[in-house]
Design an enzyme around this catalytic site. Structure first.
Site, PDB file in Angstrom:
ATOM      1  N   TYR A  78     -11.346  -1.160  -4.280  1.00  0.00           N
ATOM      2  CA  TYR A  78     -11.217  -0.728  -5.574  1.00  0.00           C
ATOM      3  C   TYR A  78     -10.173  -2.454  -7.038  1.00  0.00           C
ATOM      4  CZ  TYR A  78     -12.275   1.335 -10.210  1.00  0.00           C
ATOM      5  OH  TYR A  78     -12.224   1.334 -11.110  1.00  0.00           O
ATOM      6  N   PHE A 130     -26.264 -17.441 -30.358  1.00  0.00           N
ATOM      7  CA  PHE A 130     -26.842 -17.118 -29.691  1.00  0.00           C
ATOM      8  C   PHE A 130     -27.764 -15.274 -29.557  1.00  0.00           C
ATOM      9  CE2 PHE A 130     -27.881 -15.831 -25.060  1.00  0.00           C
ATOM     10  CZ  PHE A 130     -28.738 -16.319 -24.704  1.00  0.00           C
ATOM     11  N   THR A 131     -28.525 -15.012 -28.999  1.00  0.00           N
ATOM     12  CA  THR A 131     -28.695 -13.640 -29.117  1.00  0.00           C
ATOM     13  C   THR A 131     -28.236 -12.583 -29.046  1.00  0.00           C
ATOM     14  OG1 THR A 131     -29.744 -13.482 -26.888  1.00  0.00           O
ATOM     15  CG2 THR A 131     -30.953 -14.258 -28.613  1.00  0.00           C
ATOM     16  N   ASP A 221     -18.304 -20.716 -25.690  1.00  0.00           N
ATOM     17  CA  ASP A 221     -19.664 -19.891 -25.079  1.00  0.00           C
ATOM     18  C   ASP A 221     -19.756 -21.356 -23.956  1.00  0.00           C
ATOM     19  OD1 ASP A 221     -21.380 -19.562 -23.499  1.00  0.00           O
ATOM     20  OD2 ASP A 221     -22.331 -18.108 -25.499  1.00  0.00           O
ATOM     21  N   LYS A 264     -25.225 -18.958 -15.138  1.00  0.00           N
ATOM     22  CA  LYS A 264     -26.058 -19.969 -15.182  1.00  0.00           C
ATOM     23  C   LYS A 264     -25.786 -21.596 -14.634  1.00  0.00           C
ATOM     24  CE  LYS A 264     -27.444 -17.779 -18.920  1.00  0.00           C
ATOM     25  NZ  LYS A 264     -27.302 -16.324 -19.215  1.00  0.00           N
ATOM     26  N   ARG A 388     -39.007 -18.811 -28.066  1.00  0.00           N
ATOM     27  CA  ARG A 388     -37.405 -18.544 -28.578  1.00  0.00           C
ATOM     28  C   ARG A 388     -38.256 -19.383 -30.875  1.00  0.00           C
ATOM     29  NH1 ARG A 388     -33.135 -16.934 -25.824  1.00  0.00           N
ATOM     30  NH2 ARG A 388     -34.664 -15.395 -26.153  1.00  0.00           N
ATOM     31  N   PHE A 455     -37.247  -9.390 -28.394  1.00  0.00           N
ATOM     32  CA  PHE A 455     -37.699 -10.122 -27.588  1.00  0.00           C
ATOM     33  C   PHE A 455     -37.950  -9.768 -26.480  1.00  0.00           C
ATOM     34  CE2 PHE A 455     -34.266 -12.381 -26.513  1.00  0.00           C
ATOM     35  CZ  PHE A 455     -32.964 -11.685 -26.945  1.00  0.00           C
TER      36      PHE A 455
HETATM   37  N1  F0G Z   1     -24.353 -17.067 -23.845  1.00  0.00           N
HETATM   38  C1  F0G Z   1     -25.427 -18.101 -24.032  1.00  0.00           C
HETATM   39  C2  F0G Z   1     -25.395 -19.625 -24.126  1.00  0.00           C
HETATM   40  C3  F0G Z   1     -26.201 -17.926 -22.914  1.00  0.00           C
HETATM   41  O1  F0G Z   1     -27.630 -18.920 -22.691  1.00  0.00           O
HETATM   42  C4  F0G Z   1     -26.139 -16.554 -22.555  1.00  0.00           C
HETATM   43  C5  F0G Z   1     -27.729 -15.928 -21.842  1.00  0.00           C
HETATM   44  C6  F0G Z   1     -25.056 -15.686 -22.479  1.00  0.00           C
HETATM   45  C7  F0G Z   1     -24.098 -16.249 -23.419  1.00  0.00           C
HETATM   46  C8  F0G Z   1     -25.570 -14.003 -21.777  1.00  0.00           C
HETATM   47  O2  F0G Z   1     -24.336 -14.242 -20.974  1.00  0.00           O
HETATM   48  O3  F0G Z   1     -27.221 -12.879 -19.633  1.00  0.00           O
HETATM   49  O4  F0G Z   1     -24.746 -13.243 -18.489  1.00  0.00           O
HETATM   50  O5  F0G Z   1     -24.530 -12.149 -20.528  1.00  0.00           O
HETATM   51  N2  F0G Z   1     -28.688 -16.703 -21.980  1.00  0.00           N
HETATM   52  C9  F0G Z   1     -29.793 -16.112 -21.111  1.00  0.00           C
HETATM   53  C10 F0G Z   1     -31.106 -17.075 -21.303  1.00  0.00           C
HETATM   54  C11 F0G Z   1     -30.116 -14.815 -21.004  1.00  0.00           C
HETATM   55  O6  F0G Z   1     -31.641 -16.518 -20.566  1.00  0.00           O
HETATM   56  O7  F0G Z   1     -31.205 -18.249 -21.724  1.00  0.00           O
HETATM   57  P1  F0G Z   1     -25.413 -12.983 -20.016  1.00  0.00           P
END
Ligand code: F0G
Length: 463
Positions: A78, A130-131, A221, A264, A388, A455
């Site tokens: 832990y 970014f979303t 990021d 990624k 997108r 989305f």
């Molecule tokens: N920042 C970027 C540039 C991303 O592309 C993503 C995730 C995140 C943050 C969030 O990270 O998913 O680990 O919580 N992108 C995925 C995509 C979902 O398909 O582009 P996460």
């Protein structure tokens, strides 16, 4: 037909396959049924019904034998797992930050960072939204302001560094609201929503100077920052003979803090982190992570996942790996260019982005042409992609109005080390077929809209 004699010497991926996962082929009728059941949203398809899955490059990577063997060395204590210290060393060595807080994935780090740094009424400038990043900024009371160069909003415009910050836009914001209302500048290395486009080292260095003068921190990021480093090596004066690893470290050195989705670049299936040089921020993040993710030495991850991440980081900064990774994206994208199919130019780092606005030019944006194109591509061949465009952009958090972004794209994201060149040929030929049938395409109507990140779960009907 005889194969023409090559005019080049080919290169191949710096790995070979040791284990395979069978794929299921489906009929067109099965796919028509599946996409209708999924409400014409590729996120709602079952993966079993997908042939080649280019939904995302997130968590879909193939790990190496070295990473898999690391899973067996998971220390599931832990507190104080040895894998945490291994991860700490890998992040501090390759990304250069002093302190590390692991999180379950990128948005876990974004949540904690936004809670700590953003006060209601703040403005956060960034090189395109970014979303999840923007949503956490908004949930903390902030307003995201796009300060990316105009070229990034035009899919056809060639520019080697479409991820660059436009200083006129940034200065205008800071002059208007005052530096005190700007808790940080939010920078992404290779900008996902712009089509996987990089930022130049020169641009980030200049941003560092500007931000230092105004006492504004820079938060990176770093999700695809290694891919950004590769583009700097390929395209920026003075970096040709430098290693990707060296470039990454310099790139990060101009920023104060990073959030990371290790799913990624870092070649894992799960994981993320927040890393920083700011001791005060680190102490707060280390405290808050306990509330939302898990103890500060695991952040919602198993020890084995931290080990896979630590090993993946080392593999991700290898020049040969990056050349094959981005090379595969270029291979797919070049087919589109050669066949006259409109895509975001230049070809990005993690994905090929189809310009749905141009391809389905007869559909108004309120009928979600990119969502429709992604569904049609799936029906044609079982290739799964992602919208997108307007659906991803969602609604303005203050007015509630739908946002209609300039970019209305379908993303074909390539998982790392997963598919072969033959898979890419199948994908390219399917895109060509759908492109040739474009005159008969129909738009979509949204019939179910979730409140957050719509989305992922929205449902549609054909109009
Ligand atoms: N920042 C970027 C540039 C991303 O592309 C993503 C995730 C995140 C943050 C969030 O990270 O998913 O680990 O919580 N992108 C995925 C995509 C979902 O398909 O582009 P996460």
């Amino acid at each position: 037909m005889p194969y023409p004699k090559p005019s080049r010497r080919s290169w191949a991926e710096p790995w070979k396959v040791k284990m395979v996962e069978p794929l299921r082929l489906t009929t067109r009728e099965q796919r028509e049924r599946a996409i209708a059941e999924a409400g014409f949203n590729t996120f709602l398809l079952r993966s079993e019904d997908v042939y080649i899955d280019l939904l995302t490059d997130s968590g879909t990577n193939a790990m190496s034998d070295i990473q898999w063997s690391g899973l067996m060395l998971g220390d599931e204590a832990y507190a104080g797992s040895k894998n945490f210290y291994h991860l700490w060393d890998a992040v501090t060595e390759h990304y250069g930050y002093k302190y590390l807080v692991p999180t379950h994935q990128g948005r876990g780090a974004e949540h904690i960072l936004s809670k700590i740094l953003i006060k209601p009424g703040d403005f956060i400038p960034g090189n395109m939204y970014f979303t999840t990043t923007r949503l956490h900024q908004e949930l903390a009371g902030g307003t995201f302001v796009d300060v990316i160069i105009d070229e990034a909003h035009d899919p056809a415009r060639e520019h080697p560094f479409k991820g660059n910050v436009d200083f006129t836009k940034l200065r205008k914001l800071v002059d208007e609201v005052g530096a005190k209302k700007v808790p940080y500048v939010s920078i992404a290395g290779t900008v996902n929503m712009a089509g996987g486009q990089p930022q130049s080292m020169g641009n980030l260095r200049a941003l560092r100077d500007y931000c230092s003068q105004h006492h504004i921190p820079i938060v990176l990021d770093a999700t695809r920052a290694v891919e950004n480093a590769y583009f700097i090596q390929q395209r920026e004066e003075g970096y040709k003979s430098k290693k990707v690893a060296e470039i990454l470290k310099e790139y990060c050195s101009y920023t104060d803090t990073c959030t990371m989705s290790a799913k990624k670049d870092a070649l894992t299936n799960i994981g993320g982190w927040l890393a920083t040089n700011d001791q005060g921020l680190y102490e707060e993040a280390r405290n808050l992570v306990v509330v939302y993710e898990g103890l500060h030495t695991y952040g919602g991850l198993a020890g084995r996942d931290m080990e896979a991440m630590a090993r993946g980081i080392v593999e991700s900064v290898d020049d040969d790996h990056m050349r094959a990774r981005v090379g595969q994206v270029e291979y797919l994208g070049q087919h589109m260019i050669d066949w006259g199919i409109p895509i975001v130019r230049p070809i990005g780092g993690h994905a090929v982005f189809l310009d749905a606005r141009a391809i389905y030019a007869h559909l108004p944006q309120c009928q979600y042409p990119a969502q429709a194109l992604a569904a049609d591509l799936y029906v044609d061949s079982g290739v799964r992609s992602m919208e997108r465009g307007a659906v991803s952009a969602g609604r303005d958090s203050k007015t509630g109005e739908e946002r209609f972004p300039k970019l209305e794209l379908v993303r074909l994201a390539l998982p790392r080390r997963v598919y072969t060149q033959a898979h890419m040929d199948v994908v390219a030929e399917s895109v060509l077929h759908v492109f040739e049938q474009r005159a008969g395409a129909r738009g979509l109507k949204m019939i179910f809209e979730p409140k957050y990140l719509r989305f992922f779960q929205a449902r549609f009907e054909k109009v």
